[in-house]
Motif scaffolding. Structure first.
Motif, mmCIF file in Angstrom:
data_model
loop_
_atom_site.group_PDB
_atom_site.id
_atom_site.type_symbol
_atom_site.label_atom_id
_atom_site.label_comp_id
_atom_site.label_asym_id
_atom_site.label_seq_id
_atom_site.Cartn_x
_atom_site.Cartn_y
_atom_site.Cartn_z
ATOM 1 N N ALA A 348 0.842 -1.202 0.000
ATOM 2 C CA ALA A 348 0.000 0.000 0.000
ATOM 3 C C ALA A 348 0.876 1.251 0.000
ATOM 4 C CB ALA A 348 -0.927 -0.008 1.213
ATOM 5 N N THR A 349 1.916 1.212 0.803
ATOM 6 C CA THR A 349 2.833 2.358 0.877
ATOM 7 C C THR A 349 3.511 2.573 -0.469
ATOM 8 O OG1 THR A 349 3.259 1.648 3.140
ATOM 9 C CG2 THR A 349 4.696 3.354 2.267
ATOM 10 N N ALA A 350 3.975 1.477 -1.064
ATOM 11 C CA ALA A 350 4.677 1.579 -2.345
ATOM 12 C C ALA A 350 3.763 2.161 -3.425
ATOM 13 C CB ALA A 350 5.180 0.197 -2.776
ATOM 14 N N LYS A 351 2.479 1.881 -3.310
ATOM 15 C CA LYS A 351 1.526 2.399 -4.298
ATOM 16 C C LYS A 351 1.023 3.790 -3.926
ATOM 17 C CE LYS A 351 -0.419 -1.960 -6.018
ATOM 18 N NZ LYS A 351 -0.723 -1.645 -7.409
ATOM 19 N N GLY A 352 1.461 4.272 -2.772
ATOM 20 C CA GLY A 352 1.077 5.619 -2.363
ATOM 21 C C GLY A 352 -0.314 5.720 -1.754
#
Ligand code: F6R
Length: 368
Positions: A348-352
């Motif tokens: 989720a973080t990597a996808k913003g």
């Protein structure tokens, strides 16, 4: 208030060893009686139970699926698990010898509450497992076992999940004791194993960096599959749910034995598949799972294998290995779920995306 973490979810994942320990604390008195927080059921009531029905939603429902294995194994009482939203609409067979266990972190989930009310109307004994003191579901139940996870702020449930598993196991052990199926020594032995799980979860948490790295690598995957057997099956469902809600990715969990009945057609070059391998002690299941890994690998899947330390039987077929501490089979969900939580959070973080507040979701769902 996030205790130095970027997100509540990360903080709550890190709090899991303590959450488990707190939930176990002081549960059995020196005389071996279960300490429930609010108890309006006698041992005679418990001896009368001839069927258990677990009702819950979402992640709490996955706890129910795991609990069924322990409850039936330890108590020999038949146990069904049902989505709370389906329960009252099918005219379920419930009477005064049925124990309904409602599992809810928030204690306010309307689907679960309405199912519980229906069960009470049919005179069932209702026991709640809940993380929120004084919320509606425990107030309307005959007995309550609170999970001491502390407030869970992130929408995605993590520490509540692990403590709910522990709570169902404590209830199962007590039922087994009251009904004379398991005695002091056996219960003490299982509790001793349970008491070691906070350290095992802490150990998993120390070694999750490669899982984060993997999430970043797989950021553009179109779909991710999760497979497991026995208690690893609900773990697969939970891994998939986390990925859907946090990373908005297509993900599915399957019972590995079902692959050949359809889902194996989904396997294509490069598709990431998480595999939860049963402990080696479960020989038949373990070996069947190794065959499953070979089958999907031969069809091009990228295999990410969660397997207990010391078990190298899967190494030749694994693109990535996530090592889990050695624990008894029934306790494996407590360690196997953790890397999957971390994976979704990092994805989720990597996808913003907003990890703590995924789109379209609310922490407690108070509409039916
Ligand atoms: C998923 C999640 C939801 C809840 C579900 C039930 O991460 O948090 O699926 O588990 O809405 O909520 P409770 O346990 O509060 O009844």
């Amino acid at each position: 208030e996030k205790g130095g973490y970027d997100y509540f979810m990360l903080k709550e994942i890190a709090e899991q060893p303590k959450a488990i320990a707190d939930t176990l604390l002081g549960r059995f008195t020196p005389e071996g009686r279960l300490h429930l927080d609010e108890m309006r059921l006698s041992d005679d009531d418990l001896r009368e139970v001839d069927k258990i029905i677990i009702i819950a939603c979402g992640t709490s429902f996955h706890v129910g699926l795991i609990a069924k294995y322990a409850i039936e194994h330890w108590t020999r009482i038949p146990c069904e698990v049902e989505l709370a939203s389906e329960f009252r609409y099918r005219d379920p067979i419930v009477d005064r010898s049925t124990m309904v266990i409602a599992i809810s972190q928030s204690g306010e989930t309307m689907d679960t509450l309405m199912a519980l009310r229906h069960a009470r109307e049919q005179k069932a004994k209702v026991l709640a497992i809940c993380n929120t003191n004084g919320s509606t579901i425990p107030r309307e139940s005959d007995a309550v076992l609170y999970t001491y996870a502390g407030p869970e702020i992130a929408v995605a449930s993590t520490k509540a999940f692990l403590t709910q598993i522990v709570a169902t196991y404590v209830i199962a052990l007590y039922l087994a004791q009251v009904r004379g199926i398991k005695y002091g020594d056996e219960i003490t032995a299982i509790l001793a194993d349970l008491e070691k799980t906070p350290a095992a979860v802490a150990k998993v948490l120390e070694s999750v960096e490669p899982v984060r790295q993997l999430a970043r690598e797989l950021k553009d995957a179109k779909s991710v599959l999760f497979i497991g057997r026995h208690v690893g099956y609900p773990v697969a469902l939970e891994g998939a749910l986390k990925l859907k809600e946090l990373a908005y990715m297509h993900a599915e969990g399957f019972a590995a034995g079902e692959l050949k009945h359809g889902p194996i057609a989904l396997i294509e070059e490069g598709l990431p598949v998480f595999v939860v391998v049963p402990p080696k002690g479960r020989d038949v299941l373990h070996d069947k799972m190794v065959s499953n890994i070979q089958e999907i690998r031969a069809r091009g899947a990228r295999t990410i294998v969660l397997v207990e330390e010391g078990d190298h039987s899967v190494d030749p077929y694994a693109d990535h290995v996530i090592r889990l501490p050695k624990v008894p089979t029934l306790l494996q969900p407590l360690v196997a779920t953790v890397p999957l939580q971390v994976f979704s959070c990092e994805m989720a973080t990597a996808k913003g995306h907003d990890v703590d507040q995924p789109r379209n979701l609310a922490k407690s769902v108070t509409v039916e």
